[in-house]
Design a protein around this motif. Structure first.
Motif, short mmCIF file in Angstrom:
data_model
loop_
_atom_site.label_atom_id
_atom_site.label_comp_id
_atom_site.label_asym_id
_atom_site.label_seq_id
_atom_site.Cartn_x
_atom_site.Cartn_y
_atom_site.Cartn_z
N GLN A 1 0.83 -1.20 0.00
CA GLN A 1 0.00 0.00 0.00
C GLN A 1 0.87 1.26 0.00
OE1 GLN A 1 -3.37 -0.12 -0.33
NE2 GLN A 1 -3.21 2.06 -0.66
N LEU A 2 1.95 1.28 0.77
CA LEU A 2 2.86 2.42 0.77
C LEU A 2 3.52 2.60 -0.59
CD1 LEU A 2 4.54 2.08 4.28
CD2 LEU A 2 2.93 3.84 3.51
N TYR A 3 3.83 1.50 -1.26
CA TYR A 3 4.41 1.58 -2.60
C TYR A 3 3.41 2.18 -3.59
CZ TYR A 3 7.38 0.32 -6.51
OH TYR A 3 8.19 0.38 -7.61
N ILE A 4 2.15 1.82 -3.47
CA ILE A 4 1.12 2.39 -4.33
C ILE A 4 0.99 3.89 -4.07
CG2 ILE A 4 -1.38 2.41 -4.78
CD1 ILE A 4 -1.34 -0.63 -4.36
N VAL B 1 13.03 14.66 -3.85
CA VAL B 1 11.82 13.82 -3.74
C VAL B 1 11.58 13.07 -5.04
CG1 VAL B 1 9.32 13.86 -3.44
CG2 VAL B 1 10.78 15.21 -1.93
N MET B 2 11.67 13.79 -6.17
CA MET B 2 11.44 13.15 -7.47
C MET B 2 12.49 12.08 -7.75
SD MET B 2 8.74 14.28 -9.09
CE MET B 2 9.07 13.95 -10.80
N ASP B 3 13.74 12.37 -7.40
CA ASP B 3 14.81 11.39 -7.63
C ASP B 3 14.59 10.14 -6.78
OD1 ASP B 3 17.34 10.58 -8.81
OD2 ASP B 3 18.18 10.88 -6.79
N PHE B 4 14.22 10.33 -5.51
CA PHE B 4 13.96 9.18 -4.64
C PHE B 4 12.80 8.35 -5.18
CE2 PHE B 4 11.31 7.45 -1.22
CZ PHE B 4 12.19 6.49 -0.72
N ILE C 1 2.12 9.56 -5.78
CA ILE C 1 2.83 10.82 -5.52
C ILE C 1 3.80 11.12 -6.66
CG2 ILE C 1 4.49 11.96 -3.99
CD1 ILE C 1 3.11 10.43 -1.67
N PHE C 2 4.50 10.09 -7.15
CA PHE C 2 5.43 10.27 -8.26
C PHE C 2 4.69 10.74 -9.51
CE2 PHE C 2 7.88 8.39 -11.83
CZ PHE C 2 8.99 9.20 -11.72
N ILE C 3 3.54 10.16 -9.79
CA ILE C 3 2.76 10.55 -10.97
C ILE C 3 2.28 11.99 -10.85
CG2 ILE C 3 0.60 10.12 -12.21
CD1 ILE C 3 0.99 7.14 -11.44
N ILE C 4 1.74 12.35 -9.69
CA ILE C 4 1.22 13.71 -9.51
C ILE C 4 2.35 14.74 -9.56
CG2 ILE C 4 0.12 15.24 -7.83
CD1 ILE C 4 -1.61 12.79 -7.04
N THR D 1 10.35 3.59 -7.83
CA THR D 1 9.29 3.07 -8.69
C THR D 1 9.78 2.54 -10.03
OG1 THR D 1 8.84 5.28 -9.56
CG2 THR D 1 7.54 4.57 -7.67
N GLU D 2 10.87 3.05 -10.53
CA GLU D 2 11.32 2.68 -11.87
C GLU D 2 11.65 1.19 -12.04
OE1 GLU D 2 11.86 3.28 -15.84
OE2 GLU D 2 10.93 4.58 -14.36
N PRO D 3 12.25 0.51 -11.05
CA PRO D 3 12.55 -0.92 -11.28
C PRO D 3 11.32 -1.78 -11.58
CG PRO D 3 13.81 -0.12 -9.42
CD PRO D 3 12.87 0.99 -9.81
N LEU D 4 10.16 -1.42 -11.08
CA LEU D 4 8.95 -2.19 -11.40
C LEU D 4 8.23 -1.64 -12.62
CD1 LEU D 4 7.42 -2.98 -7.90
CD2 LEU D 4 8.73 -4.46 -9.40
#
Length: 92
Positions: free
Chosen positions: A13-16, A44-47, A21-24, A52-55
């Motif tokens: 759920q935290l990953y979702i 924040v964007m880099d983190f 947040i990354f999309i927004i 998220t990028e590996p998945l």
């Protein structure tokens, strides 16, 4: 066993949430609402990108190119929700 399932469900759920947040934030940067040159926004964007990028990358490789439309986050959220449902159904 129940606590492990609950921990895994919370992590998913935290990953979702991180994905949303990354999309927004990506939309806000694209529409120049926030400045990506700001150090905090950049961190924040880099983190979130690194988390998220590996998945997302394998999903993007499978999905067809739709121009500027990226459906990989939607597919990932659906897959993670499905995994959470399966965990609660079969492991509890």
């Amino acid at each position: 066993m129940m606590s492990l399932v609950q921990l895994a469900s919370t992590v998913i759920q935290l990953y979702i949430y991180a994905l949303f947040i990354f999309i927004i934030l990506g939309w806000l940067v694209q529409f120049n609402v926030i400045n990506a040159q700001n150090r905090f926004v950049y961190l924040v964007m880099d983190f979130l990108y690194r988390v998220t990028e590996p998945l997302l990358r394998p999903i993007r490789n499978v999905l067809p190119n739709l121009g500027g439309l990226d459906l990989s986050p939607i597919v990932l959220v659906l897959a993670l929700s499905f995994i959470r449902s399966l965990m609660w159904e079969y492991l509890v």
